[in-house]
Each structure stands twice: as C-alpha cells, then as structure tokens.
Write an enzyme that holds these catalytic residues in place. Structure first.
Site, PDB file in Angstrom:
ATOM      1  CE1 TYR A  14      -3.818  -2.349   0.639  1.00  0.00           C
ATOM      2  CE2 TYR A  14      -2.497  -3.209   2.457  1.00  0.00           C
ATOM      3  CZ  TYR A  14      -3.584  -3.316   1.607  1.00  0.00           C
ATOM      4  OH  TYR A  14      -4.440  -4.387   1.721  1.00  0.00           O
ATOM      5  CG  HIS A  19      -6.931   5.319   0.908  1.00  0.00           C
ATOM      6  ND1 HIS A  19      -7.674   6.479   0.992  1.00  0.00           N
ATOM      7  CD2 HIS A  19      -7.641   4.378   1.622  1.00  0.00           C
ATOM      8  CE1 HIS A  19      -8.776   6.262   1.700  1.00  0.00           C
ATOM      9  NE2 HIS A  19      -8.773   5.005   2.097  1.00  0.00           N
ATOM     10  CG  PHE A  64      -5.452  -2.375   7.655  1.00  0.00           C
ATOM     11  CD1 PHE A  64      -5.003  -2.360   6.343  1.00  0.00           C
ATOM     12  CD2 PHE A  64      -4.968  -3.346   8.520  1.00  0.00           C
ATOM     13  CE1 PHE A  64      -4.103  -3.304   5.886  1.00  0.00           C
ATOM     14  CE2 PHE A  64      -4.066  -4.298   8.071  1.00  0.00           C
ATOM     15  CZ  PHE A  64      -3.621  -4.273   6.748  1.00  0.00           C
ATOM     16  CG  ASN A  66     -12.117   1.211   6.691  1.00  0.00           C
ATOM     17  OD1 ASN A  66     -11.590   2.107   6.045  1.00  0.00           O
ATOM     18  ND2 ASN A  66     -12.910   0.309   6.137  1.00  0.00           N
ATOM     19  CG  ASN A 112     -14.660   4.220   5.076  1.00  0.00           C
ATOM     20  OD1 ASN A 112     -15.779   4.675   5.295  1.00  0.00           O
ATOM     21  ND2 ASN A 112     -14.423   3.369   4.087  1.00  0.00           N
TER      22      ASN A 112
END
Length: 250
Positions: A14, A19, A64, A66, A112
């Site tokens: 990632y 993001h 993560f 969220n 989120n």
C-alpha cells in the site's frame, strides 16, 4: 504537544497508494526534522521531536484506515491531549491533485479514516473540532471507480507535484505548530505555483491576460458598423427641399 497523524494502510503493498498520502506526508516531516526513531506504540508507528519549540508527536496508525481512530484516541488519552492538539493528514478526492486545505471540525466527506476518528473523538472535550489537512488526489470521475482509484498507486506523472507538495508541507510544518493555518495554506499554494493557474493545472501567462481578444459582436451590430452613412447634399435645390421636409433651420 501537537499530535500530527498521517493516515494510510500499513504494508509495502500500500506504500505508494493514493490513499496513503497521509503516511507520505508524515514520513517527509520525519525526514526533514529531528525526530526520534520510529517505534511501535498505540497500535501505530510513532516518533517524537520538537518543532519551533513545540513538542510534536508523529503518528501513523497501523490499524488499517477504517480503524484509525482506535490508535489516535489511545495516543491522545495517554498524553492527555484534546482535539485542539490534533492535526490529521489524509487524501481528498474532491480536491484536484496538489491542492491542500485545512479546516477545524466539519464532516467526514465519506472518508472512512475520518469517520473512525470522529467516532473516537466524541469522548473528548471539544469532540470533532480537530484540524483536518486534506491533500487533493483528484477524482476518477465515477463513484464505482473510487475504490480501485484510491488503492491504486500514484502514476509516474504525479511524482513532480507530489514531491513538491510533500516537501512544502514538511518545510512549513512549524506554522502548524504555531496554529498559523491560513499562512500555511498560502505558503503551500505558492510552492505549488497556484498563483497563476486555471482549473486543471494549466498556467496562465499574465501577458495573455493583458492582450485579451475583444468581445465578439453580433452580426447585426457588425452590419450596422459597416453600413455607409447616406450622402446628404449640403447645398443646391435638393438641400433646400430636404431642409423644408426635415424642418432644419440655417
């Protein structure tokens, strides 16, 4: 103390995602200032330092995206901080790439990570009145494309503006410590060359603005302007007759 939290997802897969621009900003602040080594605490990677006389804690939640609020809430409770001591850096679909905005309080905008932080901030005095630094990544154009877009890597063509933005944020972070948010935004805009830009990032040449083409005229007005004036005699029998008809005096 000022807590600066950059949002993202943990793991090398990632690392270059759109993001993860919050993680990237935190990393650049870490590189350009004197901080302790990263360590694992509060379900996050943290590093502490001093910027412009203010103690600063960098936080990259490893929960993560969220569940970001779990980590940030834990760190804030440990240091007895309030939402006024928190700055959260994250990606914003509704800003063009390279744009930056800071606002205290407000909604989540569907993000989120911010939803999670908002939920955890409800137990703190001041609630959701923390500072939100939104970094524009642009929008793919359709809602169904958003998921893959934010979890996709930045393109090579993005590197120039991305490097400039990250450097400008890190170099001017002392303004955040002094709560000079408007000055900070102005400094970033100057670094990004926003002074003479049209939407879409196309720079405008001031010389072109000075030599703007004249407004278009309707075909009726053009015809009137091009129409020849009638040739009216000033002397002779015809002139005398016209004077009588028009009531013109000598």
């Amino acid at each position: 103390m000022l807590l600066i939290a950059g949002l993202g997802n943990p793991g090398p897969q990632y690392a270059h995602n759109r993001h993860n621009i919050g993680f990237m900003a935190a990393d650049e602040i870490f590189r350009r200032h004197r901080f302790s080594n990263w360590q694992k605490k509060f379900q996050a990677e943290i590093a502490d330092g001093v910027i412009d006389g203010e103690k600063v804690l960098l936080v990259k939640p490893q929960t993560f995206m969220n569940l970001s609020g779990q980590s940030i809430g834990e760190a804030m409770r440990f240091y007895k901080l309030t939402p006024a001591d928190l700055v959260v850096i994250y990606d914003e679909l509704d800003l063009v790439p390279g744009k930056l905005r800071i606002k205290t309080g407000g909604g989540s905008g569907g993000h989120n990570g911010i939803k999670s932080i908002d939920a955890h901030m409800q137990s703190f005095p001041g609630g959701q009145n923390y500072r939100r630094m939104r970094l524009g990544i642009g929008h793919p154009g359709a809602k169904e494309l958003v998921h893959n877009y934010v979890l996709g890597d930045f393109a090579k063509a993005d590197n120039e503006w991305l490097d400039t933005l990250m450097g400008a944020v890190a170099d001017n972070v002392a303004m955040l410590a002094r709560r000079e948010d408007n000055s900070f935004m102005n400094r970033i805009a100057l670094a990004m060359g926003d002074g003479n830009q049209r939407p879409g990032g196309v720079k405008t040449d001031p010389a072109q603005l000075e030599k703007a083409p004249p407004k278009a005229q309707s075909h009726i007005r053009q015809a009137r302007q091009n129409q020849k004036k009638p040739n009216i005699p000033e002397s002779g029998p015809m002139a005398e007759m016209l004077k009588k008809l028009l009531g013109k005096k000598d």
